[in-house]
Design an enzyme around this catalytic site. Sequence first.
Site, mmCIF file in Angstrom:
data_model
loop_
_atom_site.group_PDB
_atom_site.id
_atom_site.type_symbol
_atom_site.label_atom_id
_atom_site.label_comp_id
_atom_site.label_asym_id
_atom_site.label_seq_id
_atom_site.Cartn_x
_atom_site.Cartn_y
_atom_site.Cartn_z
ATOM 1 C CE1 TYR A 1 15.338 -7.255 2.893
ATOM 2 C CE2 TYR A 1 14.699 -5.543 1.339
ATOM 3 C CZ TYR A 1 14.522 -6.203 2.542
ATOM 4 O OH TYR A 1 13.521 -5.802 3.391
ATOM 5 C CE LYS B 1 -0.730 5.218 -25.883
ATOM 6 N NZ LYS B 1 -0.584 4.131 -26.869
#
Length: 369
Positions: free
Chosen positions: A258, A43
């Site tokens: 950042y 899956k």
Amino acid sequence: MSFFTRNILNTQPILEIDLNRLLENYQKLAQIIAPATPSAVVKDDAYGLDAAVVAKALYEGAGCRHFWVAHAVEGAKIAPLVPEAQIFVLQGIGADSVDLFKQYHLTPVISSPEMLAFWKKHTLPNVKPVVHIDSGLNRLGFRAADLEKLSKADLKMFAMVISHLACADEKAHFMNHYQLEQFNLLRQKYFKGLPASLSASDGAFLGVDFCCDMVRLGAAMYGINTAPYRPNQMQNVITVKAPVLQVTDLAKGQFVGYSATYRAATARRIAIVSIGYGDGMPRSLSNVGKIFFRKDDKWQEARIIGRVSMDNIICDVTDIEKVQVGDWGYCVFDGYTLDDVARDAGTISYELLSRLGKNTRFARKYLLK
């Protein structure tokens, strides 16, 4: 030497999937759970590694004849590649998927009275569904009160009974034996003699009583340690590496990345590696994760400094000699596995593999003999 005169061989990160190791993991798990039947969970597009490729390899290379997917559309993808296999659909059948069940001869897992009612109106020839009963996870599955209301004819329409463990990654957790007892009580009362499946990968290590007739092998097959109370018996399956785009000096007192979350206490040498959260690397690795370089036949560790950004990771290579543009920085490999990265990122290996595997920015390489 300027940036443009360096020998830049690549800019794209690489995801390498070793199917040989995946097959060996599956075969080792099959030995551990014997005499139970092994089956493969593919899956989520085989946890992001491409269900078509993985299912075909397992079918042809390991003789796997039972596969589990979440949705019918996933079953439809692999069905032509595994023509003699049975494909079980965990999320069941509904109006949006009944045509796929018909076309690809998929087997639904029925988890509720409502889905059973739908199935009885849309039964497929030569298909006997699986019944999912809840044994304590309290997620999908028939509760005892639901089973009590089923007719004898209803109870006889199923080919297998399954449930799912909540705490199998903790061997001593009381829930394991509680769920085993509940599962066996409900089986004995409503589905006596019917083949059963209780365990996924983590339950495979709990002993023969938990393996029943079939085990749904997923995460462990992909190399994840689903029994963290013991050393991992599985081989690492994936390698993630990315090229260095720039190497430069960082003066004492300068900031990195950042939000300026890292400031150099001393002069440092840094490398900018072409991978980031846009590729599936968790942002939570900022200032705590690691990148590894192979130098002089030894693995050298470089700490991630500053924020992980969308496309780049900055790491401290001050103590690693000869790091240059074009070198490969290893983010996941045998020495720093999915389990290790997930631990440092504060997440689980399952999520990390799914995020990395489904990312389309990687150049993919499959290894298969």
